[in-house]
Write a protein that holds these residues in place. Sequence first.
Motif, PDB file in Angstrom:
ATOM      1  N   TYR A 195     -37.956 -54.555  31.270  1.00  0.00           N
ATOM      2  CA  TYR A 195     -38.262 -54.351  29.859  1.00  0.00           C
ATOM      3  C   TYR A 195     -39.528 -55.126  29.523  1.00  0.00           C
ATOM      4  O   TYR A 195     -39.642 -56.317  29.847  1.00  0.00           O
ATOM      5  CB  TYR A 195     -37.139 -54.860  28.962  1.00  0.00           C
ATOM      6  N   LEU A 196     -40.479 -54.460  28.869  1.00  0.00           N
ATOM      7  CA  LEU A 196     -41.689 -55.124  28.385  1.00  0.00           C
ATOM      8  C   LEU A 196     -41.458 -55.525  26.939  1.00  0.00           C
ATOM      9  O   LEU A 196     -41.249 -54.666  26.070  1.00  0.00           O
ATOM     10  CB  LEU A 196     -42.893 -54.185  28.500  1.00  0.00           C
ATOM     11  N   LEU A 197     -41.459 -56.826  26.695  1.00  0.00           N
ATOM     12  CA  LEU A 197     -41.225 -57.362  25.352  1.00  0.00           C
ATOM     13  C   LEU A 197     -42.572 -57.699  24.718  1.00  0.00           C
ATOM     14  O   LEU A 197     -43.373 -58.450  25.289  1.00  0.00           O
ATOM     15  CB  LEU A 197     -40.351 -58.619  25.449  1.00  0.00           C
ATOM     16  N   ASP A 198     -42.837 -57.127  23.562  1.00  0.00           N
ATOM     17  CA  ASP A 198     -44.113 -57.314  22.879  1.00  0.00           C
ATOM     18  C   ASP A 198     -43.856 -57.705  21.435  1.00  0.00           C
ATOM     19  O   ASP A 198     -43.286 -56.927  20.669  1.00  0.00           O
ATOM     20  CB  ASP A 198     -44.937 -56.026  22.950  1.00  0.00           C
ATOM     21  N   ARG A 199     -44.247 -58.930  21.088  1.00  0.00           N
ATOM     22  CA  ARG A 199     -44.080 -59.438  19.717  1.00  0.00           C
ATOM     23  C   ARG A 199     -42.660 -59.233  19.195  1.00  0.00           C
ATOM     24  O   ARG A 199     -42.434 -58.801  18.065  1.00  0.00           O
ATOM     25  CB  ARG A 199     -45.107 -58.785  18.777  1.00  0.00           C
ATOM     26  N   GLY A 200     -41.702 -59.547  20.072  1.00  0.00           N
ATOM     27  CA  GLY A 200     -40.304 -59.520  19.679  1.00  0.00           C
ATOM     28  C   GLY A 200     -39.617 -58.182  19.763  1.00  0.00           C
ATOM     29  O   GLY A 200     -38.427 -58.078  19.461  1.00  0.00           O
ATOM     30  N   ARG A 201     -40.330 -57.151  20.200  1.00  0.00           N
ATOM     31  CA  ARG A 201     -39.735 -55.823  20.325  1.00  0.00           C
ATOM     32  C   ARG A 201     -39.780 -55.347  21.772  1.00  0.00           C
ATOM     33  O   ARG A 201     -40.672 -55.734  22.534  1.00  0.00           O
ATOM     34  CB  ARG A 201     -40.489 -54.801  19.458  1.00  0.00           C
ATOM     35  N   ILE A 202     -38.837 -54.497  22.144  1.00  0.00           N
ATOM     36  CA  ILE A 202     -38.905 -53.824  23.437  1.00  0.00           C
ATOM     37  C   ILE A 202     -39.932 -52.704  23.318  1.00  0.00           C
ATOM     38  O   ILE A 202     -39.703 -51.705  22.628  1.00  0.00           O
ATOM     39  CB  ILE A 202     -37.543 -53.253  23.862  1.00  0.00           C
ATOM     40  N   ALA A 203     -41.079 -52.899  23.979  1.00  0.00           N
ATOM     41  CA  ALA A 203     -42.158 -51.918  23.893  1.00  0.00           C
ATOM     42  C   ALA A 203     -41.970 -50.785  24.893  1.00  0.00           C
ATOM     43  O   ALA A 203     -42.279 -49.625  24.598  1.00  0.00           O
ATOM     44  CB  ALA A 203     -43.515 -52.588  24.111  1.00  0.00           C
TER      45      ALA A 203
END
Length: 224
Positions: A195-203
């Motif tokens: 999972y790629l996490l970007d600024r608190g979201r799963i991107a």
Amino acid sequence: MTAHYDEAEVLREVSLTVGAGEVVTLVGRNGAGKTTLLRCVMGLHRRTTGTIRLAGRDLGAVPPHRRARRGLGYVPDDRGIYAGLSVEENLTLPPSKADSAWPLARVYEEFPALAERRRSAGGKLSGGEQQMLALARVLRTGAGVLLCDEPTEGLAPIVVERIGEILREAKRHGTAVLLVEQNLRFATTVADRHYLLDRGRIAESLANDDVREREHELLDYLGL
């Protein structure tokens, strides 16, 4: 799941799953919320909204020590070693109740460096030895789910290779692993998906082939 630090939203509607016998990696820039997510799962940081389930059971009001008894094992980024206790005392302090718990003899067989240093204080170990001790201590409890935060950071390649072997063995025996890891090449040798996490979201949700094909792009994104 959503989580905050004071007024700042750190995790935003994060939803993920990890199955038995599966290694799933969380990848993201520093400050993306990866450690906070692990701490929420372990009950060490309060989530604002959302549900955390272990084998279908809601962990909402369950405190961290009871989550550990139910099968969650946490290897934090600071390793959490008791510096004043010996290696053996660190290993035997947590209770081992599950049938899958590693006996001390197996720990020493799999981690011969710890066997040699069994009488040494935890604070006297090298970084690699401390990481192996932190991982071995969780395996001693028989945890069915491992939460590992940057277990290879700053370690020699031979230690990284050994940690990979242990995680793959745990996976073969049905253990679920949620792994925070910036070393993408290492991650693709142990993980089933990412999972790629970007600024608190799963991107994004990525397969190993996706990571390999986009390695340079992802490394640039992560600033590595």
